[in-house]
Design an enzyme around this catalytic site. Sequence first.
Site, PDB file in Angstrom:
ATOM      1  N   SER A 188     -16.099  -5.415   9.727  1.00 12.96           N
ATOM      2  CA  SER A 188     -14.646  -5.303   9.567  1.00 12.96           C
ATOM      3  C   SER A 188     -14.029  -4.419  10.637  1.00 12.96           C
ATOM      4  O   SER A 188     -12.817  -4.471  10.866  1.00 12.96           O
ATOM      5  CB  SER A 188     -14.297  -4.751   8.183  1.00 12.96           C
ATOM      6  OG  SER A 188     -14.659  -3.393   8.071  1.00 12.96           O
ATOM      7  N   CYS A 221     -14.482   2.823   2.429  1.00 17.85           N
ATOM      8  CA  CYS A 221     -15.926   2.565   2.318  1.00 17.85           C
ATOM      9  C   CYS A 221     -16.312   1.176   2.850  1.00 17.85           C
ATOM     10  O   CYS A 221     -15.621   0.198   2.564  1.00 17.85           O
ATOM     11  CB  CYS A 221     -16.326   2.701   0.850  1.00 17.85           C
ATOM     12  SG  CYS A 221     -17.982   2.141   0.461  1.00 17.85           S
ATOM     13  N   PRO A 222     -17.380   1.048   3.662  1.00 15.80           N
ATOM     14  CA  PRO A 222     -18.282   2.111   4.147  1.00 15.80           C
ATOM     15  C   PRO A 222     -17.813   2.790   5.432  1.00 15.80           C
ATOM     16  O   PRO A 222     -18.472   3.674   5.943  1.00 15.80           O
ATOM     17  CB  PRO A 222     -19.583   1.345   4.399  1.00 15.80           C
ATOM     18  CG  PRO A 222     -19.120  -0.009   4.842  1.00 15.80           C
ATOM     19  CD  PRO A 222     -17.878  -0.300   4.040  1.00 15.80           C
ATOM     20  N   GLY A 223     -16.668   2.307   5.988  1.00 22.14           N
ATOM     21  CA  GLY A 223     -16.118   3.011   7.143  1.00 22.14           C
ATOM     22  C   GLY A 223     -15.883   2.177   8.379  1.00 22.14           C
ATOM     23  O   GLY A 223     -15.782   2.716   9.478  1.00 22.14           O
ATOM     24  N   GLY A 224     -15.773   0.857   8.227  1.00 26.57           N
ATOM     25  CA  GLY A 224     -15.553   0.001   9.395  1.00 26.57           C
ATOM     26  C   GLY A 224     -14.277   0.333  10.146  1.00 26.57           C
ATOM     27  O   GLY A 224     -14.264   0.396  11.378  1.00 26.57           O
ATOM     28  N   ASP A 240     -11.838   6.721  -0.685  1.00 24.07           N
ATOM     29  CA  ASP A 240     -12.571   5.664  -1.391  1.00 24.07           C
ATOM     30  C   ASP A 240     -13.533   6.307  -2.377  1.00 24.07           C
ATOM     31  O   ASP A 240     -14.147   7.331  -2.060  1.00 24.07           O
ATOM     32  CB  ASP A 240     -13.350   4.784  -0.402  1.00 24.07           C
ATOM     33  CG  ASP A 240     -13.673   3.412  -0.980  1.00 24.07           C
ATOM     34  OD1 ASP A 240     -14.285   3.347  -2.066  1.00 24.07           O
ATOM     35  OD2 ASP A 240     -13.319   2.403  -0.348  1.00 24.07           O
ATOM     36  N   ASP A 260      -8.911   6.955  -5.788  1.00 21.62           N
ATOM     37  CA  ASP A 260      -8.334   5.615  -5.758  1.00 21.62           C
ATOM     38  C   ASP A 260      -7.269   5.569  -4.664  1.00 21.62           C
ATOM     39  O   ASP A 260      -6.347   6.389  -4.657  1.00 21.62           O
ATOM     40  CB  ASP A 260      -7.710   5.313  -7.124  1.00 21.62           C
ATOM     41  CG  ASP A 260      -7.116   3.908  -7.212  1.00 21.62           C
ATOM     42  OD1 ASP A 260      -6.930   3.262  -6.161  1.00 21.62           O
ATOM     43  OD2 ASP A 260      -6.835   3.464  -8.333  1.00 21.62           O
ATOM     44  N   ASP A 277      -7.507  -1.673   4.295  1.00 26.33           N
ATOM     45  CA  ASP A 277      -8.094  -3.014   4.170  1.00 26.33           C
ATOM     46  C   ASP A 277      -8.710  -3.143   2.781  1.00 26.33           C
ATOM     47  O   ASP A 277      -9.924  -3.223   2.631  1.00 26.33           O
ATOM     48  CB  ASP A 277      -9.142  -3.245   5.267  1.00 26.33           C
ATOM     49  CG  ASP A 277      -9.677  -4.673   5.275  1.00 26.33           C
ATOM     50  OD1 ASP A 277      -8.987  -5.560   4.758  1.00 26.33           O
ATOM     51  OD2 ASP A 277     -10.793  -4.894   5.794  1.00 26.33           O
ATOM     52  N   LYS A 306      -4.372  -9.896   1.691  1.00 25.02           N
ATOM     53  CA  LYS A 306      -5.228 -11.017   1.303  1.00 25.02           C
ATOM     54  C   LYS A 306      -4.343 -12.144   0.779  1.00 25.02           C
ATOM     55  O   LYS A 306      -3.426 -11.911  -0.013  1.00 25.02           O
ATOM     56  CB  LYS A 306      -6.229 -10.592   0.236  1.00 25.02           C
ATOM     57  CG  LYS A 306      -6.969  -9.293   0.548  1.00 25.02           C
ATOM     58  CD  LYS A 306      -7.766  -9.354   1.847  1.00 25.02           C
ATOM     59  CE  LYS A 306      -8.418  -8.006   2.149  1.00 25.02           C
ATOM     60  NZ  LYS A 306      -9.181  -8.001   3.410  1.00 25.02           N
TER      61      LYS A 306
END
Length: 367
Positions: A188, A221-224, A240, A260, A277, A306
């Site tokens: 991502s 998460c995970p940090g892209g 996250d 959150d 994202d 989305k």
Amino acid sequence: MNRLALYCRQGFEKECAAEITAKAAELEVFGFARVKDNSGYVLFECYQPDDADRLAKEIPFRELIFARQILVVGELLRDLPPEDRVSPIVGMLIGVVDRGGELRVEVPDTNESKELLKFCRKLTVPLRTAMREQKVLMARENKTRPVVHVFFIAPGCCYVGYSFSNNNSPFYMGIPRLKFPSDAPSRSTLKLEEAFHVFIPADEWDERLASGMHAVDLGACPGGWTYQLVQRSMMVHAVDNGPMAPSLMDTGQVTHHRADGFRYEPSSSKIYWLVCDMVEKPAKVTSLMIQWLVKGWCREAIFNLKLPMKKRYEEVSQNLLAIKEALDTAGISSEIHAKQLYHDREEVTVHVRRMWSAVAGRRDERD
């Protein structure tokens, strides 16, 4: 040449067609779209002569959400003779394009076109030579002149035309070629890198993507996406409940907030960038972004929406309008753009920049 060809993501032809029809109507230009499902492109045929050329000049390319490229084309060239494919192509351009600056021989972005792409690469050199001899192309590439496009949709069948270098995608096939960094936590990361290339002019990167800036990544998460900010030496608040990649935490540039993303509120007044994202309904993400922008918690935001299975163009348009109306009501001037990026899937990426406040006494620049 009185039609437009627009490249798009495979499966999003109807959205691209709806968009170009609406944009043309705003300029009182009328025609009809030809759509073939999963073809990776759309044709828009204008009723009046020269209207396609006008649309290619006057519809700001950066305002098109679903189009990767926009060009003026003529009739489909069919059954090009194998012994001489060059002459019919060049002949169609003589008197139409004078001293173009660049040649791109392209195909739709589909699995079916991959073999055709190999042929296009072989054809490019003899085509370029012939076009230069006929003065269709300049002797050397020139980024300020029109771009000549030869767009093959099948073996021996192509559209020939041009785009304007000041109102097109600078990328071959409208796709930026980015390399996935081996140390990035997820693929991502390429979405945000592409978004920077699409939305931020290269000569403004040093100012707007500067070292030492503060940023927030919601749903990190995970940090892209955090990875891209860290690579630009920013200080990042990653929000996250899930774990972040240890490699990012080890940089000392990331503060992980287990919270959150929809409830987190920044304690710092130095946040310039907000990125997000999260897999959630577009209206919910839009509402969250409006909150951040109206309250002045960030200066620029990049986020993904989305898309639903149906009425995707309408959904995007409604959410962009909601952002504009909220900022206008709050007296905040802004720039808002959206694009379905190459690295996006069933989604679009939105960029919003707060420009200044129209209300006396309201501060936009953060301390």
